[in-house]
Design an enzyme around this catalytic site. Structure first.
Site, mmCIF file in Angstrom:
data_model
loop_
_atom_site.group_PDB
_atom_site.id
_atom_site.type_symbol
_atom_site.label_atom_id
_atom_site.label_comp_id
_atom_site.label_asym_id
_atom_site.label_seq_id
_atom_site.Cartn_x
_atom_site.Cartn_y
_atom_site.Cartn_z
ATOM 1 N N ARG A 268 21.689 30.490 -35.721
ATOM 2 C CA ARG A 268 20.956 29.734 -34.711
ATOM 3 C C ARG A 268 20.801 28.296 -35.199
ATOM 4 O O ARG A 268 19.947 27.990 -36.031
ATOM 5 C CB ARG A 268 19.589 30.381 -34.490
ATOM 6 C CG ARG A 268 18.869 29.929 -33.234
ATOM 7 C CD ARG A 268 17.453 30.474 -33.209
ATOM 8 N NE ARG A 268 16.622 29.795 -34.194
ATOM 9 C CZ ARG A 268 15.628 30.370 -34.864
ATOM 10 N NH1 ARG A 268 15.368 31.652 -34.702
ATOM 11 N NH2 ARG A 268 14.903 29.672 -35.720
ATOM 12 N N HIS A 272 14.077 28.115 -32.626
ATOM 13 C CA HIS A 272 13.951 29.329 -31.813
ATOM 14 C C HIS A 272 13.860 28.971 -30.329
ATOM 15 O O HIS A 272 14.559 29.546 -29.492
ATOM 16 C CB HIS A 272 12.717 30.106 -32.253
ATOM 17 C CG HIS A 272 12.402 31.295 -31.408
ATOM 18 N ND1 HIS A 272 13.201 32.411 -31.361
ATOM 19 C CD2 HIS A 272 11.371 31.531 -30.560
ATOM 20 C CE1 HIS A 272 12.685 33.288 -30.530
ATOM 21 N NE2 HIS A 272 11.580 32.786 -30.032
ATOM 22 N N TYR A 281 10.450 26.869 -41.911
ATOM 23 C CA TYR A 281 10.929 28.081 -42.586
ATOM 24 C C TYR A 281 12.393 28.018 -43.021
ATOM 25 O O TYR A 281 12.916 28.998 -43.562
ATOM 26 C CB TYR A 281 10.713 29.312 -41.691
ATOM 27 C CG TYR A 281 11.258 29.184 -40.280
ATOM 28 C CD1 TYR A 281 12.585 29.479 -40.002
ATOM 29 C CD2 TYR A 281 10.442 28.781 -39.230
ATOM 30 C CE1 TYR A 281 13.085 29.371 -38.714
ATOM 31 C CE2 TYR A 281 10.928 28.677 -37.938
ATOM 32 C CZ TYR A 281 12.249 28.973 -37.684
ATOM 33 O OH TYR A 281 12.752 28.860 -36.400
#
Length: 372
Positions: A268, A272, A281
């Protein structure tokens, strides 16, 4: 059991596997086509079609992300970097087949032929799902994780009982494999030998949770053997490889051989959603490593090396993608005409007393607002 003088076969122990597990296990490394000798056998027309869809898909993701910043979309979960799996999933299906997408799979729906404005209806807050699922053979985009998987199994099993030539392809992310619906769907599909294909796009993170904190399995494809179906591991950024693996799985399902679990290993690239801060993160260095394995660049390199693509044709494909993005912008600039009373229209076939009371209350408030 044995009686004196008479031998009867002993029934197998209850724990004995119904099938040999060895053929169900995935390969140790993801299957690849581009950049390998297997690419020489690939159909040139298919590769060019995949390339065109990849470029258009990349532009679609960029445009949809921009629409969130303009307030035209409430939220958008981008599939930048995952276009190969999205496009391949759409192109392997026949017209009568069904696609069961997750909330992130709007690109797969668009690649299957759905109007891009309709595909984004749910994400901008329009009523219902933005399109007719029966017309397009695309189930509603599913925001709850993995709930589309049992639905896909149910439709596929029903089609098989009716004798219809239908295969369901259900898409889910790595995070969705931690939901109970995932396990229930795989178990029912294998027991019923339902004509369904499960495509897991393993993009590394379930929001901020890395895969290693979700499962200790060697791969998500290994989960297939526990349910008695084959698991396939494929490079999710290699559009030709994903198309080949999914095509084989769809053929097997259509032939009555039951379901397959395919894990497409991808990444990805974007956050998100537009509401997420991925820098909390993961670091930029990790993202840059995956940029070197970009699905659009991989296909472009393969086609250029084989003399199937030149600067002029690349420009033509990109210009077509720009026209597509312009049409999407224009369509999204038109505000939908919404009726608040539709909130009560499709909840039950026959409205309950409570819903009728609520509808009357809202109608009175709307009339009072109009008078003011």
């Amino acid at each position: 059991m044995e009686q004196r003088g008479v031998h009867q076969p002993t029934p197998p122990p209850a724990w004995k596997p119904r099938t040999d597990p060895a053929p169900l296990l995935p390969d140790p490394e993801p299957y690849r086509v581009l950049g390998t000798s297997a690419a020489d056998k690939s159909d040139s027309a298919l590769l060019l079609k995949l390339y065109g869809e990849l470029v258009r898909g990349r532009r679609y993701n960029a445009q949809a992300t921009a629409l969130t910043k303009q307030g035209r979309l409430a939220v958008y979960p981008s599939t930048t970097g995952q276009e190969a799996a999205e496009v391949a999933a759409a192109l392997v299906l026949e017209e009568q087949d069904w696609l069961f997408p997750s909330y992130r799979d709007t690109l797969a729906a668009v690649a299957r032929g759905l109007d891009p404005v309709q595909a984004l209806g749910l994400l901008r807050g329009d009523w219902h799902t933005g399109y007719d699922p029966y017309e397009h053979r695309i189930a509603p985009l599913s925001t709850p994780l993995a709930t589309q998987l049992p639905h896909a199994v149910g439709l596929a099993h029903a089609a098989r009982l009716k004798g219809d030539d239908v295969v369901a392809l259900a898409m889910v992310g790595d995070g969705g494999t931690s939901e109970g619906d995932f396990h229930e769907a795989l178990n029912f599909a294998a027991v019923w030998k339902a004509p369904v294909v499960f495509l897991v796009q393993n993009n590394g993170f379930a929001i901020s949770v890395p895969l290693a904190k979700q499962t200790a399995a060697p791969s998500l494809a290994h989960k297939a053997v526990g349910y008695g179906m084959p698991g396939r591991l494929v490079d999710g950024n290699d559009a030709a490889a994903v198309h080949e693996v999914l095509s084989e799985a769809v053929r097997n399902a259509r032939a009555g051989h039951g379901p397959t679990l395919v894990e497409a290993v991808t990444y990805r690239m974007d956050a998100h959603t537009n509401a997420d801060d991925a820098t909390r993160y993961r670091d930029d260095a990790e993202v840059e490593v995956w940029r070197a394995h970009d699905p659009v660049a991989l296909m472009e390199r393969e086609l250029t090396g084989r003399g199937l693509l030149d600067d002029e044709r690349i420009k033509a494909v990109r210009d077509s993608a720009e026209e597509f993005a312009a049409a999407l912008r224009q369509g999204m600039n038109a505000d939908p005409v919404l009726d608040p009373m539709d909130l009560f229209t499709h909840v039950y076939a026959q409205q309950t007393t409570q819903l009728r009371e609520q509808a009357e209350q809202l109608r009175a408030e709307l009339e009072a607002e109009q008078e003011r």
